[in-house]
Design a protein around this motif. Structure first.
Motif, PDB file in Angstrom:
ATOM      1  N   MET A 104     120.492   4.832 104.494  1.00  0.00           N
ATOM      2  CA  MET A 104     120.871   4.401 105.833  1.00  0.00           C
ATOM      3  C   MET A 104     119.722   4.669 106.807  1.00  0.00           C
ATOM      4  O   MET A 104     119.154   5.750 106.823  1.00  0.00           O
ATOM      5  CB  MET A 104     122.124   5.152 106.306  1.00  0.00           C
ATOM      6  N   THR A 105     119.385   3.665 107.607  1.00  0.00           N
ATOM      7  CA  THR A 105     118.303   3.808 108.569  1.00  0.00           C
ATOM      8  C   THR A 105     118.733   4.734 109.699  1.00  0.00           C
ATOM      9  O   THR A 105     119.804   4.545 110.287  1.00  0.00           O
ATOM     10  CB  THR A 105     117.926   2.442 109.152  1.00  0.00           C
ATOM     11  N   PRO A 106     117.924   5.748 110.033  1.00  0.00           N
ATOM     12  CA  PRO A 106     118.277   6.638 111.139  1.00  0.00           C
ATOM     13  C   PRO A 106     118.421   5.858 112.438  1.00  0.00           C
ATOM     14  O   PRO A 106     117.664   4.913 112.700  1.00  0.00           O
ATOM     15  CB  PRO A 106     117.091   7.605 111.194  1.00  0.00           C
ATOM     16  N   VAL A 107     119.396   6.253 113.244  1.00  0.00           N
ATOM     17  CA  VAL A 107     119.642   5.583 114.511  1.00  0.00           C
ATOM     18  C   VAL A 107     118.840   6.272 115.606  1.00  0.00           C
ATOM     19  O   VAL A 107     118.894   7.483 115.755  1.00  0.00           O
ATOM     20  CB  VAL A 107     121.147   5.608 114.864  1.00  0.00           C
ATOM     21  N   THR A 108     118.116   5.495 116.357  1.00  0.00           N
ATOM     22  CA  THR A 108     117.320   6.038 117.448  1.00  0.00           C
ATOM     23  C   THR A 108     118.189   6.161 118.696  1.00  0.00           C
ATOM     24  O   THR A 108     118.809   5.177 119.124  1.00  0.00           O
ATOM     25  CB  THR A 108     116.128   5.127 117.764  1.00  0.00           C
ATOM     26  N   PRO A 109     118.271   7.342 119.288  1.00  0.00           N
ATOM     27  CA  PRO A 109     119.075   7.495 120.507  1.00  0.00           C
ATOM     28  C   PRO A 109     118.563   6.604 121.631  1.00  0.00           C
ATOM     29  O   PRO A 109     117.365   6.317 121.729  1.00  0.00           O
ATOM     30  CB  PRO A 109     118.903   8.977 120.856  1.00  0.00           C
ATOM     31  N   ILE A 110     119.469   6.163 122.479  1.00  0.00           N
ATOM     32  CA  ILE A 110     119.092   5.410 123.662  1.00  0.00           C
ATOM     33  C   ILE A 110     118.306   6.342 124.593  1.00  0.00           C
ATOM     34  O   ILE A 110     118.748   7.466 124.850  1.00  0.00           O
ATOM     35  CB  ILE A 110     120.342   4.878 124.386  1.00  0.00           C
ATOM     36  N   PRO A 111     117.162   5.924 125.122  1.00  0.00           N
ATOM     37  CA  PRO A 111     116.385   6.797 126.013  1.00  0.00           C
ATOM     38  C   PRO A 111     117.090   7.033 127.343  1.00  0.00           C
ATOM     39  O   PRO A 111     117.158   6.143 128.192  1.00  0.00           O
ATOM     40  CB  PRO A 111     115.075   6.020 126.205  1.00  0.00           C
ATOM     41  N   ALA A 112     117.636   8.223 127.518  1.00  0.00           N
ATOM     42  CA  ALA A 112     118.481   8.520 128.674  1.00  0.00           C
ATOM     43  C   ALA A 112     117.756   8.381 130.003  1.00  0.00           C
ATOM     44  O   ALA A 112     118.374   8.053 131.023  1.00  0.00           O
ATOM     45  CB  ALA A 112     119.058   9.935 128.543  1.00  0.00           C
ATOM     46  N   GLU A 113     116.459   8.618 130.011  1.00  0.00           N
ATOM     47  CA  GLU A 113     115.718   8.616 131.274  1.00  0.00           C
ATOM     48  C   GLU A 113     115.267   7.228 131.707  1.00  0.00           C
ATOM     49  O   GLU A 113     114.851   7.057 132.865  1.00  0.00           O
ATOM     50  CB  GLU A 113     114.494   9.530 131.149  1.00  0.00           C
ATOM     51  N   THR A 114     115.340   6.250 130.811  1.00  0.00           N
ATOM     52  CA  THR A 114     114.794   4.939 131.164  1.00  0.00           C
ATOM     53  C   THR A 114     115.728   3.764 130.881  1.00  0.00           C
ATOM     54  O   THR A 114     115.439   2.639 131.297  1.00  0.00           O
ATOM     55  CB  THR A 114     113.481   4.688 130.397  1.00  0.00           C
ATOM     56  N   TYR A 115     116.838   3.984 130.169  1.00  0.00           N
ATOM     57  CA  TYR A 115     117.655   2.854 129.748  1.00  0.00           C
ATOM     58  C   TYR A 115     118.242   2.093 130.936  1.00  0.00           C
ATOM     59  O   TYR A 115     118.440   2.637 132.023  1.00  0.00           O
ATOM     60  CB  TYR A 115     118.779   3.310 128.815  1.00  0.00           C
ATOM     61  N   LYS A 116     118.534   0.811 130.675  1.00  0.00           N
ATOM     62  CA  LYS A 116     119.170  -0.031 131.678  1.00  0.00           C
ATOM     63  C   LYS A 116     120.596  -0.368 131.243  1.00  0.00           C
ATOM     64  O   LYS A 116     120.859  -0.583 130.059  1.00  0.00           O
ATOM     65  CB  LYS A 116     118.362  -1.300 131.912  1.00  0.00           C
ATOM     66  N   LEU A 117     121.494  -0.404 132.195  1.00  0.00           N
ATOM     67  CA  LEU A 117     122.921  -0.633 131.958  1.00  0.00           C
ATOM     68  C   LEU A 117     123.307  -2.009 132.467  1.00  0.00           C
ATOM     69  O   LEU A 117     123.055  -2.343 133.625  1.00  0.00           O
ATOM     70  CB  LEU A 117     123.743   0.436 132.678  1.00  0.00           C
ATOM     71  N   GLY A 118     123.925  -2.813 131.598  1.00  0.00           N
ATOM     72  CA  GLY A 118     124.373  -4.139 131.990  1.00  0.00           C
ATOM     73  C   GLY A 118     125.874  -4.284 131.861  1.00  0.00           C
ATOM     74  O   GLY A 118     126.470  -3.803 130.891  1.00  0.00           O
ATOM     75  N   PHE A 119     126.496  -4.938 132.816  1.00  0.00           N
ATOM     76  CA  PHE A 119     127.941  -5.189 132.811  1.00  0.00           C
ATOM     77  C   PHE A 119     128.196  -6.656 132.485  1.00  0.00           C
ATOM     78  O   PHE A 119     127.724  -7.546 133.198  1.00  0.00           O
ATOM     79  CB  PHE A 119     128.563  -4.866 134.173  1.00  0.00           C
ATOM     80  N   ILE A 120     128.962  -6.889 131.423  1.00  0.00           N
ATOM     81  CA  ILE A 120     129.442  -8.231 131.126  1.00  0.00           C
ATOM     82  C   ILE A 120     130.853  -8.309 131.690  1.00  0.00           C
ATOM     83  O   ILE A 120     131.784  -7.703 131.169  1.00  0.00           O
ATOM     84  CB  ILE A 120     129.444  -8.512 129.609  1.00  0.00           C
ATOM     85  N   GLY A 121     130.997  -9.030 132.765  1.00  0.00           N
ATOM     86  CA  GLY A 121     132.223  -8.999 133.557  1.00  0.00           C
ATOM     87  C   GLY A 121     131.953  -8.200 134.819  1.00  0.00           C
ATOM     88  O   GLY A 121     131.393  -7.100 134.742  1.00  0.00           O
ATOM     89  N   ALA A 122     132.321  -8.764 135.952  1.00  0.00           N
ATOM     90  CA  ALA A 122     131.996  -8.126 137.233  1.00  0.00           C
ATOM     91  C   ALA A 122     133.251  -7.938 138.069  1.00  0.00           C
ATOM     92  O   ALA A 122     133.272  -8.203 139.267  1.00  0.00           O
ATOM     93  CB  ALA A 122     130.961  -8.968 137.994  1.00  0.00           C
TER      94      ALA A 122
END
Length: 297
Positions: free
Chosen positions: A1-19
């Motif tokens: 199983m390929t190791p999962v890379t954590p989402i970079p907490a300091e730089t990630y962007k958040l998108g909302f599908i539905g507003a």
């Protein structure tokens, strides 16, 4: 199983599908609390009114959902459960290597964990509708299920998180931090979610009834309506704050108010004659059982 890379907490962007309103509440809470700057949040909507609501606090608003996905590492689906399948299938080619969040109701961890390999976070509102799940919606197997309640709109949600077997610890921490921007967060086993729905999911409605009844009692006793409603609302808020902030059992706090032969114990006596506590307990159990029926538990 390929190791999962954590989402970079300091730089990630958040998108909302539905507003919709829930998405707006979460986005506002995240911005107001400083968890993310508005420059790292986006959504899409065709209606000018909703575009202005998000744009007013700095969130980028695109014309199309795929544009949101393309610029985001974490994608939060805030659409109705009846359409989430179609929305996800439409966006599926762009969802790989994204951390996904959904507020659609009724989809369980076991239904999502049979899917393939990309990060997936699932947030379940208290509605409990049963939604048919297809393995090929998004091809995701890392799952976290989160259930907030409607006071998220004022930053006082009670949210519960359950981690799926393939979810990594960093995923849970990232999403918990987001939801702490709109209230308090607990972690619990998914098997408890029906009861959580009966208590915190449906619970605000029970308290609204109690506030209304207290205010009506004040009016019956001669108070002006506005004063009665204000006093009732603040009394409930203050009592809840006492339990939370002191850490003391509600029974202890109740006993301190109910002096021998006084007004409070006379009122409590009337509540007990009407089965006040039993009725609240029965309400939670009834809502839990209804949730089980609707979700197929």
């Amino acid at each position: 199983m390929t190791p999962v890379t954590p989402i970079p907490a300091e730089t990630y962007k958040l998108g909302f599908i539905g507003a919709g309103k829930l998405a707006e509440s979460i986005a506002r809470g995240v911005v107001d609390s400083g968890v993310l700057p508005p420059s790292r949040i986006s959504t899409a909507h065709s209606r000018e009114g909703r575009r202005k609501e998000f744009g007013a606090f700095g969130v980028s608003v695109f014309e199309h959902n795929y544009q949101v996905v393309e610029v985001s590492e974490v994608v939060l689906f805030s659409v109705k459960p009846q359409i989430i399948k179609d929305v996800m299938l439409e966006l599926k080619p762009r969802l790989q290597n994204k951390l996904l969040v959904s507020v659609a109701a009724g989809i369980k961890l076991k239904d999502l964990q049979v899917c393939a390999s990309a990060p997936f976070i699932f947030m379940w509102m208290h509605l409990c509708e049963l939604v048919e799940v297809y393995k090929d919606w998004a091809g995701h197997s890392r799952v976290i299920r989160v259930m907030p309640n409607t006071p998220a709109a004022v930053g006082n949600a009670a949210s519960v998180i359950s981690l799926g077997g393939a979810a990594i610890e960093e995923d849970g921490k990232l999403i918990a931090k987001l939801f702490r921007a709109v209230g308090e967060v607990w972690e619990a086993d998914e098997k408890l979610f029906d009861a959580i729905t009966g208590l915190s999911g449906s619970g605000p409605a029970y308290i609204y009834l109690a506030i209304e009844a207290l205010a009506d009692g004040g009016v019956a006793a001669g108070l002006p309506r506005a004063l009665a409603l204000g006093l009732a609302s603040q009394t409930v808020l203050g009592a809840a704050s006492m339990v939370i902030n002191t850490g003391r059992h509600p029974a202890q706090l109740k006993d301190e108010v109910a002096s021998p032969g006084g007004t409070t114990i006379a009122g409590i006596h009337e509540l007990e004659k009407g089965g006040f506590r039993a009725n609240l307990m029965n309400a939670v159990v009834a809502a839990t059982e209804q949730c089980k029926k609707l979700s197929g538990s």
